[in-house]
Design an enzyme around this catalytic site. Sequence first.
Site, PDB file in Angstrom:
ATOM      1  N   ASN A  11      32.810  41.027  37.817  1.00  0.00           N
ATOM      2  CA  ASN A  11      33.566  42.052  38.538  1.00  0.00           C
ATOM      3  C   ASN A  11      34.436  42.772  37.508  1.00  0.00           C
ATOM      4  O   ASN A  11      35.425  42.223  37.046  1.00  0.00           O
ATOM      5  CB  ASN A  11      34.432  41.361  39.616  1.00  0.00           C
ATOM      6  N   LYS A  13      36.235  45.342  37.914  1.00  0.00           N
ATOM      7  CA  LYS A  13      37.450  45.959  38.483  1.00  0.00           C
ATOM      8  C   LYS A  13      37.587  47.397  37.963  1.00  0.00           C
ATOM      9  O   LYS A  13      36.570  48.053  37.752  1.00  0.00           O
ATOM     10  CB  LYS A  13      38.666  45.092  38.168  1.00  0.00           C
ATOM     11  N   HIS A  97      37.727  41.628  48.328  1.00  0.00           N
ATOM     12  CA  HIS A  97      38.411  41.043  47.172  1.00  0.00           C
ATOM     13  C   HIS A  97      39.910  41.003  47.454  1.00  0.00           C
ATOM     14  O   HIS A  97      40.451  41.904  48.090  1.00  0.00           O
ATOM     15  CB  HIS A  97      38.117  41.875  45.918  1.00  0.00           C
ATOM     16  N   GLU A  99      42.380  41.689  45.745  1.00  0.00           N
ATOM     17  CA  GLU A  99      43.128  42.878  45.289  1.00  0.00           C
ATOM     18  C   GLU A  99      43.010  44.005  46.308  1.00  0.00           C
ATOM     19  O   GLU A  99      43.936  44.785  46.493  1.00  0.00           O
ATOM     20  CB  GLU A  99      42.631  43.297  43.897  1.00  0.00           C
ATOM     21  N   GLU A 167      38.042  32.594  45.883  1.00  0.00           N
ATOM     22  CA  GLU A 167      38.886  32.983  44.759  1.00  0.00           C
ATOM     23  C   GLU A 167      40.356  32.786  45.131  1.00  0.00           C
ATOM     24  O   GLU A 167      40.953  33.644  45.784  1.00  0.00           O
ATOM     25  CB  GLU A 167      38.675  34.459  44.421  1.00  0.00           C
ATOM     26  N   GLY A 173      43.115  36.279  37.247  1.00  0.00           N
ATOM     27  CA  GLY A 173      43.748  37.001  36.146  1.00  0.00           C
ATOM     28  C   GLY A 173      44.976  36.313  35.578  1.00  0.00           C
ATOM     29  O   GLY A 173      45.732  36.896  34.797  1.00  0.00           O
ATOM     30  N   SER A 212      39.857  33.154  36.862  1.00  0.00           N
ATOM     31  CA  SER A 212      40.003  32.715  35.469  1.00  0.00           C
ATOM     32  C   SER A 212      38.855  31.824  34.983  1.00  0.00           C
ATOM     33  O   SER A 212      39.062  30.884  34.219  1.00  0.00           O
ATOM     34  CB  SER A 212      41.353  32.017  35.262  1.00  0.00           C
TER      35      SER A 212
HETATM   36  P1  PGA Z   1      39.484  36.787  36.700  1.00  0.00           P
HETATM   37  O1  PGA Z   1      39.134  37.606  38.048  1.00  0.00           O
HETATM   38  O2  PGA Z   1      38.223  36.120  36.266  1.00  0.00           O
HETATM   39  O3  PGA Z   1      39.959  37.838  35.742  1.00  0.00           O
HETATM   40  O4  PGA Z   1      40.539  35.803  37.082  1.00  0.00           O
HETATM   41  C1  PGA Z   1      38.267  37.083  39.013  1.00  0.00           C
HETATM   42  C2  PGA Z   1      38.120  38.059  40.165  1.00  0.00           C
HETATM   43  O5  PGA Z   1      39.125  38.644  40.591  1.00  0.00           O
HETATM   44  O6  PGA Z   1      36.993  38.276  40.677  1.00  0.00           O
END
Ligand code: PGA
Length: 250
Positions: A11, A13, A97, A99, A167, A173, A212
């Site tokens: 992803n 983003k 997601h 976010e 997640e 992140g 992560s």
């Molecule tokens: P990350 O993000 O691997 O940077 O923690 C995962 C995600 O939000 O899909």
Amino acid sequence: MAERRPLIAGNWKMNGLIASADVFDAIVHGVAERADYADALICPPATLLFGFGERSRETSVVVGAQDCHPAESGAHTGDLSAEMIAETGAQAVIVGHSERRADHGETDAMVRAKAEAARRAGLVAIICIGETLEERDAGRAVAVATTQLAGSTPDAATPETVVIAYEPVWAIGTGRTATPTDIAEIHGALREALRERFGAEGEAFRILYGGSVKPGNAAEIFAVPNVDGALIGGASLKAEDFLAIYDAAG
Ligand code: PGA
């Protein structure tokens, strides 16, 4: 237990310009060189879908979007329908997601409508769920994840058209990953809920872990029961890291 083929999904983003095609090409070449032990999916920003779709033709790397609107068309400035996404050559779309849930107030009902739109357009929906740190600290992680799963997954979901991604919000992140024990508990509860709702088919849905995931922790995470791959943010922006995680699934 049903044999589930791992899915390694990136992803990106809001990262990536046209020059990032180099990273995508390196991923495509890397996957082509390897044994075919997992599905590979890259979800770049919408501006890159067409270009990447074109570049991935006749390769096994699939391209996906990061969101879609539930409607087929209409007065929704700035949105993209699942049909528009499918036309780019994309074959999947991430929905719900955290976010988007946080930045755009997306509810389980909206996420479910988006997953239904994905199915209508012939896209696989990657449905994201996961608790916040406050919810985990309050001992509600399993309840939140299973409630989101129930509310965000369409009744017509099938293992071929829907993938679940757990997640935990606090692990995205942040460099913090859930422990294998935490992951096993949630993925086990999600599997149980899928079995209850979809019967024997519930066994065949893929459940990804995200938050992560890195080359250094992927093998440990993939060894957890009911983990069928990963949804990778930061580490998917580097071909080398994405491929190292892909290798951990083999
Ligand atoms: P990350 O993000 O691997 O940077 O923690 C995962 C995600 O939000 O899909």
